[in-house]
Design a protein around this motif. Structure first.
Motif, PDB file in Angstrom:
ATOM      1  N   HIS A 133       0.840  -1.208   0.000  1.00 46.60           N
ATOM      2  CA  HIS A 133       0.000   0.000   0.000  1.00 46.60           C
ATOM      3  C   HIS A 133       0.874   1.256   0.000  1.00 46.60           C
ATOM      4  O   HIS A 133       0.591   2.219  -0.733  1.00 46.60           O
ATOM      5  CB  HIS A 133      -0.915  -0.019   1.224  1.00 46.60           C
ATOM      6  CG  HIS A 133      -1.670   1.243   1.456  1.00 46.60           C
ATOM      7  ND1 HIS A 133      -2.859   1.536   0.824  1.00 46.60           N
ATOM      8  CD2 HIS A 133      -1.403   2.309   2.250  1.00 46.60           C
ATOM      9  CE1 HIS A 133      -3.294   2.725   1.216  1.00 46.60           C
ATOM     10  NE2 HIS A 133      -2.431   3.205   2.092  1.00 46.60           N
ATOM     11  N   GLN A 134       1.927   1.251   0.799  1.00 42.97           N
ATOM     12  CA  GLN A 134       2.824   2.408   0.835  1.00 42.97           C
ATOM     13  C   GLN A 134       3.562   2.570  -0.494  1.00 42.97           C
ATOM     14  O   GLN A 134       3.815   3.699  -0.940  1.00 42.97           O
ATOM     15  CB  GLN A 134       3.794   2.249   2.004  1.00 42.97           C
ATOM     16  CG  GLN A 134       3.093   2.320   3.357  1.00 42.97           C
ATOM     17  CD  GLN A 134       3.946   1.860   4.521  1.00 42.97           C
ATOM     18  OE1 GLN A 134       4.980   1.216   4.326  1.00 42.97           O
ATOM     19  NE2 GLN A 134       3.517   2.158   5.739  1.00 42.97           N
ATOM     20  N   ARG A 135       3.882   1.440  -1.135  1.00 40.81           N
ATOM     21  CA  ARG A 135       4.504   1.501  -2.459  1.00 40.81           C
ATOM     22  C   ARG A 135       3.558   2.164  -3.454  1.00 40.81           C
ATOM     23  O   ARG A 135       3.990   2.902  -4.344  1.00 40.81           O
ATOM     24  CB  ARG A 135       4.878   0.099  -2.922  1.00 40.81           C
ATOM     25  CG  ARG A 135       5.759   0.089  -4.162  1.00 40.81           C
ATOM     26  CD  ARG A 135       6.009  -1.318  -4.681  1.00 40.81           C
ATOM     27  NE  ARG A 135       6.495  -2.250  -3.674  1.00 40.81           N
ATOM     28  CZ  ARG A 135       6.825  -3.506  -3.935  1.00 40.81           C
ATOM     29  NH1 ARG A 135       6.728  -3.974  -5.183  1.00 40.81           N
ATOM     30  NH2 ARG A 135       7.254  -4.295  -2.970  1.00 40.81           N
ATOM     31  N   GLU A 168      -1.798   4.796  11.180  1.00 42.66           N
ATOM     32  CA  GLU A 168      -2.606   5.989  11.447  1.00 42.66           C
ATOM     33  C   GLU A 168      -2.834   6.801  10.182  1.00 42.66           C
ATOM     34  O   GLU A 168      -3.883   7.438  10.021  1.00 42.66           O
ATOM     35  CB  GLU A 168      -1.926   6.857  12.513  1.00 42.66           C
ATOM     36  CG  GLU A 168      -1.943   6.248  13.914  1.00 42.66           C
ATOM     37  CD  GLU A 168      -1.377   7.201  14.950  1.00 42.66           C
ATOM     38  OE1 GLU A 168      -1.143   8.383  14.584  1.00 42.66           O
ATOM     39  OE2 GLU A 168      -1.164   6.781  16.095  1.00 42.66           O
ATOM     40  N   SER A 169      -1.860   6.775   9.272  1.00 45.37           N
ATOM     41  CA  SER A 169      -1.989   7.546   8.040  1.00 45.37           C
ATOM     42  C   SER A 169      -2.962   6.922   7.053  1.00 45.37           C
ATOM     43  O   SER A 169      -3.372   7.572   6.085  1.00 45.37           O
ATOM     44  CB  SER A 169      -0.619   7.690   7.369  1.00 45.37           C
ATOM     45  OG  SER A 169      -0.072   6.401   7.085  1.00 45.37           O
ATOM     46  N   ASP A 170      -3.329   5.654   7.275  1.00 46.69           N
ATOM     47  CA  ASP A 170      -4.161   4.934   6.310  1.00 46.69           C
ATOM     48  C   ASP A 170      -5.270   4.158   7.018  1.00 46.69           C
ATOM     49  O   ASP A 170      -5.328   2.927   6.949  1.00 46.69           O
ATOM     50  CB  ASP A 170      -3.294   3.977   5.493  1.00 46.69           C
ATOM     51  CG  ASP A 170      -2.201   4.700   4.741  1.00 46.69           C
ATOM     52  OD1 ASP A 170      -2.531   5.398   3.769  1.00 46.69           O
ATOM     53  OD2 ASP A 170      -1.019   4.580   5.130  1.00 46.69           O
ATOM     54  N   PRO A 171      -6.171   4.856   7.706  1.00 45.94           N
ATOM     55  CA  PRO A 171      -7.202   4.154   8.488  1.00 45.94           C
ATOM     56  C   PRO A 171      -8.159   3.328   7.632  1.00 45.94           C
ATOM     57  O   PRO A 171      -8.816   2.422   8.151  1.00 45.94           O
ATOM     58  CB  PRO A 171      -7.941   5.294   9.196  1.00 45.94           C
ATOM     59  CG  PRO A 171      -7.696   6.501   8.338  1.00 45.94           C
ATOM     60  CD  PRO A 171      -6.326   6.318   7.790  1.00 45.94           C
ATOM     61  N   ALA A 172      -8.264   3.612   6.327  1.00 46.19           N
ATOM     62  CA  ALA A 172      -9.199   2.889   5.472  1.00 46.19           C
ATOM     63  C   ALA A 172      -8.609   1.602   4.901  1.00 46.19           C
ATOM     64  O   ALA A 172      -9.323   0.871   4.205  1.00 46.19           O
ATOM     65  CB  ALA A 172      -9.651   3.788   4.318  1.00 46.19           C
ATOM     66  N   LEU A 173      -7.347   1.311   5.181  1.00 42.15           N
ATOM     67  CA  LEU A 173      -6.736   0.087   4.655  1.00 42.15           C
ATOM     68  C   LEU A 173      -7.371  -1.123   5.344  1.00 42.15           C
ATOM     69  O   LEU A 173      -7.313  -1.268   6.560  1.00 42.15           O
ATOM     70  CB  LEU A 173      -5.226   0.113   4.888  1.00 42.15           C
ATOM     71  CG  LEU A 173      -4.437  -1.083   4.359  1.00 42.15           C
ATOM     72  CD1 LEU A 173      -4.630  -1.248   2.861  1.00 42.15           C
ATOM     73  CD2 LEU A 173      -2.953  -0.938   4.697  1.00 42.15           C
ATOM     74  N   ARG A 174      -7.960  -2.026   4.554  1.00 42.63           N
ATOM     75  CA  ARG A 174      -8.736  -3.147   5.095  1.00 42.63           C
ATOM     76  C   ARG A 174      -7.932  -4.444   5.205  1.00 42.63           C
ATOM     77  O   ARG A 174      -8.437  -5.422   5.751  1.00 42.63           O
ATOM     78  CB  ARG A 174      -9.965  -3.399   4.227  1.00 42.63           C
ATOM     79  CG  ARG A 174     -10.952  -2.251   4.196  1.00 42.63           C
ATOM     80  CD  ARG A 174     -12.115  -2.580   3.279  1.00 42.63           C
ATOM     81  NE  ARG A 174     -13.066  -1.482   3.167  1.00 42.63           N
ATOM     82  CZ  ARG A 174     -14.117  -1.299   3.964  1.00 42.63           C
ATOM     83  NH1 ARG A 174     -14.331  -2.153   4.947  1.00 42.63           N
ATOM     84  NH2 ARG A 174     -14.938  -0.285   3.792  1.00 42.63           N
ATOM     85  N   PRO A 234      -7.692   8.453  -0.986  1.00 43.86           N
ATOM     86  CA  PRO A 234      -7.908   8.283   0.457  1.00 43.86           C
ATOM     87  C   PRO A 234      -8.226   6.857   0.886  1.00 43.86           C
ATOM     88  O   PRO A 234      -8.363   6.605   2.084  1.00 43.86           O
ATOM     89  CB  PRO A 234      -9.098   9.199   0.729  1.00 43.86           C
ATOM     90  CG  PRO A 234      -9.888   9.153  -0.548  1.00 43.86           C
ATOM     91  CD  PRO A 234      -8.861   9.050  -1.650  1.00 43.86           C
ATOM     92  N   HIS A 235      -8.359   5.910  -0.051  1.00 40.14           N
ATOM     93  CA  HIS A 235      -8.744   4.556   0.342  1.00 40.14           C
ATOM     94  C   HIS A 235      -7.536   3.613   0.302  1.00 40.14           C
ATOM     95  O   HIS A 235      -6.447   3.964  -0.153  1.00 40.14           O
ATOM     96  CB  HIS A 235      -9.873   4.023  -0.545  1.00 40.14           C
ATOM     97  CG  HIS A 235      -9.506   3.878  -2.001  1.00 40.14           C
ATOM     98  ND1 HIS A 235      -8.630   2.932  -2.476  1.00 40.14           N
ATOM     99  CD2 HIS A 235      -9.956   4.557  -3.101  1.00 40.14           C
ATOM    100  CE1 HIS A 235      -8.529   3.017  -3.783  1.00 40.14           C
ATOM    101  NE2 HIS A 235      -9.318   4.006  -4.191  1.00 40.14           N
ATOM    102  N   GLY A 236      -7.742   2.402   0.802  1.00 42.48           N
ATOM    103  CA  GLY A 236      -6.679   1.415   0.831  1.00 42.48           C
ATOM    104  C   GLY A 236      -6.468   0.765  -0.525  1.00 42.48           C
ATOM    105  O   GLY A 236      -7.304   0.847  -1.429  1.00 42.48           O
ATOM    106  N   ARG A 282       3.921   5.912  -3.111  1.00 47.75           N
ATOM    107  CA  ARG A 282       5.155   6.428  -3.728  1.00 47.75           C
ATOM    108  C   ARG A 282       4.998   6.499  -5.247  1.00 47.75           C
ATOM    109  O   ARG A 282       5.427   7.463  -5.884  1.00 47.75           O
ATOM    110  CB  ARG A 282       6.341   5.546  -3.343  1.00 47.75           C
ATOM    111  CG  ARG A 282       6.670   5.581  -1.852  1.00 47.75           C
ATOM    112  CD  ARG A 282       8.019   4.953  -1.553  1.00 47.75           C
ATOM    113  NE  ARG A 282       8.042   3.516  -1.799  1.00 47.75           N
ATOM    114  CZ  ARG A 282       7.739   2.594  -0.904  1.00 47.75           C
ATOM    115  NH1 ARG A 282       7.336   2.957   0.321  1.00 47.75           N
ATOM    116  NH2 ARG A 282       7.818   1.311  -1.191  1.00 47.75           N
ATOM    117  N   ALA A 283       4.360   5.483  -5.823  1.00 47.65           N
ATOM    118  CA  ALA A 283       4.155   5.483  -7.269  1.00 47.65           C
ATOM    119  C   ALA A 283       3.134   6.544  -7.687  1.00 47.65           C
ATOM    120  O   ALA A 283       3.269   7.155  -8.766  1.00 47.65           O
ATOM    121  CB  ALA A 283       3.701   4.107  -7.720  1.00 47.65           C
ATOM    122  N   LEU A 284       2.115   6.783  -6.868  1.00 48.05           N
ATOM    123  CA  LEU A 284       1.166   7.848  -7.174  1.00 48.05           C
ATOM    124  C   LEU A 284       1.866   9.208  -7.158  1.00 48.05           C
ATOM    125  O   LEU A 284       1.567  10.080  -7.993  1.00 48.05           O
ATOM    126  CB  LEU A 284       0.015   7.845  -6.165  1.00 48.05           C
ATOM    127  CG  LEU A 284      -1.027   6.739  -6.314  1.00 48.05           C
ATOM    128  CD1 LEU A 284      -2.042   6.809  -5.179  1.00 48.05           C
ATOM    129  CD2 LEU A 284      -1.737   6.817  -7.670  1.00 48.05           C
TER     130      LEU A 284
END
Length: 439
Positions: free
Chosen positions: A299-301, A363-369, A334-336, A304-306
């Motif tokens: 998800h963090q990758r 905390e930076s990605d609360p929508a990640l499921r 804003p989504h996961g 970075r690509a975005l």
């Protein structure tokens, strides 16, 4: 003379699936000191002050055994080493067609009662649990533990790794859903309104609205920037800038969840380039899927690509790292990155490890499921996105980050909504397989 049904190629896979479930449930129940578990399929709810029922899908653990998404008010008793007992609510009724079971081999693996009543079966002596949408009072009347967390968590984990039968069902669901996507794209390019596009999708995917695993998101132009847009305009807008279609299919209980975005004849050239960029990004992320991969890092990758894509297309005038660190990429997405998929669209056990310990999202990605490492047999979605959502971007104007955003270009793209590209993937021992067919 009754003609027997043609044997399904899924039949042997389903029988092996049931054998695996019987063994897994036996081990879990024995470990927890239980003599059995009673699964309730659930019941549809009446609208307030009305006699009409809302759409219904059976409880996931009930469907795990039966594959029957619309079998309401029915009960399934599972005990170690014994045949499962299925009580189907099938009253005589001239208002509705009574429930029935398909003429398929899996039915012979159950002791079945076609009952006029929906009362739970009387439990034998021993320690039992009851799972599903049941009240504490009902559980107490049965002498059973109602939805004990340890059992629910253990059975959720049993659904994380899909059997060959489940993967075949998911693949079939994807085939049907993609047929709908192709028809929807044609309806959009022909100038259809959102309602026309949805009707084309339903017709080509061969399903009624109430059978969908989730309400289709059919967003033309700016509506594509509303992540769970919930309407179908019946009149097409004058400009044909974009369509975001997030629509699925349910097959034997198992869900497809596919999203595509297309540029229209009136689209800004930058928007078409962004679709290509998000599609290429999704392909790179898919290529990285394999057992042992940390989904949070993936998800963090994506972010970075975005950041790189935003810089390449001139939406930001800073480094990709700065776009991530200043929160710019999260305002655009804003989504996961995705989630587990199976009998539920957002399937169970995505935020716990194999032992049931919580794995909360950053905390930076609360929508990640989905926050756990990938394992063989998991099925996940991959759905990077990039949206122009005014309410998320506007606060950046008041911050230092706002100086790095090309606001005139943002304004040009505002009525295009957004982009999401989503496929469904199974994790294999050597990597992954894509369940979503090519367009």
């Amino acid at each position: 003379m009754t003609v027997p049904a043609m044997p399904s190629p899924l039949a042997p896979l389903q029988l092996r699936h049931l054998e695996t479930l019987q063994q897994a449930y036996g081990e879990v129940l024995t470990r927890l000191g239980l003599d059995g578990v009673l699964l309730y399929s659930g019941q549809p709810r009446l609208h307030f002050a009305d006699d009409q029922e809302a759409s219904f899908a059976a409880y996931g653990h009930f469907m795990h055994w039966t594959g029957q998404a619309d079998l309401a008010r029915s009960w399934l008793l599972i005990r170690p080493g014994q045949r499962p007992r299925l009580k189907v609510h099938a009253p005589d009724d001239f208002w509705h067609l009574p429930a029935h079971l398909p003429d398929e081999p899996w039915v012979d693996a159950f002791d079945i009662e076609m009952a006029h009543d929906d009362a739970p079966p009387i439990l034998p002596a021993g320690r039992f649990a009851v799972l599903g949408d049941v009240s504490a009072a009902l559980a107490e009347s049965l002498g059973a533990d109602g939805n004990p967390a340890a059992l629910v968590g253990a059975l959720d984990e049993c659904r994380v790794h899909k059997s060959d039968y489940e993967i075949a069902c998911l693949r079939d669901a994807n085939q049907q859903a993609m047929a709908g996507h192709r028809a929807a794209r044609e309806a959009f390019l022909a100038g259809g309104a959102e309602l026309d596009i949805q009707l084309a999708y339903l017709g080509a995917s061969r399903q009624r609205e109430t059978a969908l695993p989730y309400a289709s998101i059919v967003g033309r132009n700016a509506h594509g920037g509303v992540l769970h847009y919930q309407h179908y305009d019946s009149v097409a807008p004058a400009r044909r800038r974009s369509l975001l279609l997030d629509a699925g299919h349910r097959h034997r209980g198992y869900c497809a969840d596919i999203t595509r975005t297309w540029a229209g004849s009136d689209a800004d050239p930058t928007f078409a380039a962004l679709i290509e960029g998000v599609t290429a990004l999704q392909r790179r992320l898919i290529d990285a899927l394999a057992p042992g991969v940390d989904y949070v890092e993936l998800h963090q990758r994506m972010h970075r690509a975005l950041g790189q894509l935003l810089a390449e297309q001139g939406l930001v005038h800073c480094t990709p790292e700065a776009a991530v660190n200043q929160g710019i990429t999260r305002a655009f997405c804003p989504h996961g990155l995705g989630h587990s998929l199976g009998l539920q669209v957002h399937d169970v056990a995505g935020r716990v490890d194999g032992a049931g310990r919580p794995l909360p999202p950053p905390e930076s990605d609360p929508a990640l499921r989905l926050t756990r490492e990938l394992e063989t047999g998991m099925v996940v979605t991959m759905e990077p996105g990039l949206y122009v959502i005014p309410m998320l971007l506007a606060p950046l104007k008041e911050r230092v980050a706002g100086r790095d955003i090309d606001w005139p270009l943002v304004e040009r793209l505002a009525d295009h909504g957004g982009i999401r590209i989503e496929d469904n993937l199974v994790i294999t021992p050597s990597g992954h397989g894509n369940l979503t067919p090519a367009e």
